[in-house]
Motif scaffolding. Sequence first.
Motif, PDB file in Angstrom:
ATOM      1  N   PRO A 165      45.562  42.082  48.314  1.00  0.00           N
ATOM      2  CA  PRO A 165      45.233  41.415  49.375  1.00  0.00           C
ATOM      3  C   PRO A 165      46.365  40.506  50.060  1.00  0.00           C
ATOM      4  O   PRO A 165      46.367  39.991  51.511  1.00  0.00           O
ATOM      5  N   ILE A 166      47.335  40.304  49.420  1.00  0.00           N
ATOM      6  CA  ILE A 166      48.469  39.513  49.992  1.00  0.00           C
ATOM      7  C   ILE A 166      49.578  40.363  50.696  1.00  0.00           C
ATOM      8  O   ILE A 166      50.064  39.948  51.795  1.00  0.00           O
ATOM      9  N   GLY A 167      50.012  41.294  49.921  1.00  0.00           N
ATOM     10  CA  GLY A 167      50.789  42.374  50.563  1.00  0.00           C
ATOM     11  C   GLY A 167      50.310  43.358  51.657  1.00  0.00           C
ATOM     12  O   GLY A 167      50.965  43.885  52.316  1.00  0.00           O
ATOM     13  N   LYS A 168      48.925  43.235  51.490  1.00  0.00           N
ATOM     14  CA  LYS A 168      48.126  44.235  52.823  1.00  0.00           C
ATOM     15  C   LYS A 168      48.453  45.609  52.499  1.00  0.00           C
ATOM     16  O   LYS A 168      48.863  46.088  53.637  1.00  0.00           O
ATOM     17  N   ALA A 169      48.547  46.184  51.285  1.00  0.00           N
ATOM     18  CA  ALA A 169      49.035  47.659  51.298  1.00  0.00           C
ATOM     19  C   ALA A 169      48.041  48.145  49.860  1.00  0.00           C
ATOM     20  O   ALA A 169      47.844  47.234  49.015  1.00  0.00           O
ATOM     21  N   ASN A 170      47.585  49.228  49.847  1.00  0.00           N
ATOM     22  CA  ASN A 170      47.144  49.774  48.654  1.00  0.00           C
ATOM     23  C   ASN A 170      48.327  50.199  47.664  1.00  0.00           C
ATOM     24  O   ASN A 170      49.028  51.329  47.757  1.00  0.00           O
ATOM     25  N   ILE A 171      48.671  49.213  46.976  1.00  0.00           N
ATOM     26  CA  ILE A 171      49.798  49.448  46.114  1.00  0.00           C
ATOM     27  C   ILE A 171      49.794  48.928  44.660  1.00  0.00           C
ATOM     28  O   ILE A 171      50.679  49.105  43.793  1.00  0.00           O
ATOM     29  N   LEU A 172      48.622  48.389  44.182  1.00  0.00           N
ATOM     30  CA  LEU A 172      48.565  47.800  42.957  1.00  0.00           C
ATOM     31  C   LEU A 172      48.839  48.807  41.672  1.00  0.00           C
ATOM     32  O   LEU A 172      49.199  48.501  40.623  1.00  0.00           O
ATOM     33  N   SER A 173      48.396  49.949  41.980  1.00  0.00           N
ATOM     34  CA  SER A 173      48.491  51.065  40.977  1.00  0.00           C
ATOM     35  C   SER A 173      49.930  51.305  40.701  1.00  0.00           C
ATOM     36  O   SER A 173      50.315  51.948  39.421  1.00  0.00           O
ATOM     37  N   ARG A 174      50.853  51.046  41.346  1.00  0.00           N
ATOM     38  CA  ARG A 174      52.410  51.057  41.153  1.00  0.00           C
ATOM     39  C   ARG A 174      52.816  49.820  40.501  1.00  0.00           C
ATOM     40  O   ARG A 174      54.290  49.825  40.474  1.00  0.00           O
ATOM     41  N   GLY A 175      52.296  48.768  40.200  1.00  0.00           N
ATOM     42  CA  GLY A 175      52.794  47.510  39.660  1.00  0.00           C
ATOM     43  C   GLY A 175      52.895  47.584  38.129  1.00  0.00           C
ATOM     44  O   GLY A 175      52.582  48.466  37.455  1.00  0.00           O
ATOM     45  N   LEU A 176      53.720  46.598  37.620  1.00  0.00           N
ATOM     46  CA  LEU A 176      54.086  46.611  36.297  1.00  0.00           C
ATOM     47  C   LEU A 176      53.087  45.934  35.559  1.00  0.00           C
ATOM     48  O   LEU A 176      52.612  44.577  35.843  1.00  0.00           O
ATOM     49  N   VAL A 177      52.711  46.521  34.358  1.00  0.00           N
ATOM     50  CA  VAL A 177      51.622  45.853  33.374  1.00  0.00           C
ATOM     51  C   VAL A 177      52.365  44.935  32.702  1.00  0.00           C
ATOM     52  O   VAL A 177      53.257  45.005  32.099  1.00  0.00           O
ATOM     53  N   THR A 178      51.623  43.834  32.514  1.00  0.00           N
ATOM     54  CA  THR A 178      51.983  42.671  31.438  1.00  0.00           C
ATOM     55  C   THR A 178      51.101  41.960  30.946  1.00  0.00           C
ATOM     56  O   THR A 178      49.948  42.172  31.231  1.00  0.00           O
ATOM     57  N   HIS A 179      51.313  41.230  29.917  1.00  0.00           N
ATOM     58  CA  HIS A 179      50.757  40.224  29.108  1.00  0.00           C
ATOM     59  C   HIS A 179      51.083  38.923  29.356  1.00  0.00           C
ATOM     60  O   HIS A 179      52.077  38.412  29.257  1.00  0.00           O
ATOM     61  N   LEU A 180      50.180  38.240  30.473  1.00  0.00           N
ATOM     62  CA  LEU A 180      50.315  37.017  30.887  1.00  0.00           C
ATOM     63  C   LEU A 180      49.415  35.981  30.806  1.00  0.00           C
ATOM     64  O   LEU A 180      48.276  36.234  31.089  1.00  0.00           O
ATOM     65  N   GLU A 181      49.874  34.793  30.423  1.00  0.00           N
ATOM     66  CA  GLU A 181      48.713  33.563  30.414  1.00  0.00           C
ATOM     67  C   GLU A 181      47.577  34.099  29.424  1.00  0.00           C
ATOM     68  O   GLU A 181      46.301  33.775  29.512  1.00  0.00           O
ATOM     69  N   GLY A 182      47.884  34.661  28.502  1.00  0.00           N
ATOM     70  CA  GLY A 182      46.529  35.351  27.387  1.00  0.00           C
ATOM     71  C   GLY A 182      45.785  36.543  27.827  1.00  0.00           C
ATOM     72  O   GLY A 182      45.006  36.716  27.081  1.00  0.00           O
TER      73      GLY A 182
END
Length: 107
Positions: A47-64
């Motif tokens: 919703p911020i980048g306005k593109a169908n792109i989250l499947s290409r993001g990096l998986v991380t463990h953040l804030e538990g």
Amino acid sequence: MQWHLLCKKSDLVVDAGVAAMVNGEQVAVFYVPEAEQQVFAIGNWDPIGKANILSRGLVTHLEGQWAVASPLYKQHYSLLSGECLEEEVTTPAWPVKIEGEDVFIAQ
């Protein structure tokens, strides 16, 4: 809540996302064997980048919690809830489960 076959476990990539089309909507599916739940599904739309792109993001463990970093502007989205950890926006999230080699999504 009804469960629908989404894909096979072998279609997923360890610690990464893949995109799937579910009822006309793009879904980002993540397979994280280290996590208790192991498989997650959130909207592929950033919703911020306005593109169908989250499947290409990096998986991380953040804030538990397990999250994905958007490849565009690097905001992190919870893999459980779809909530952005830095901004007041969300992307949808769906319950998913693995049974044997099958991955199911609830709708």
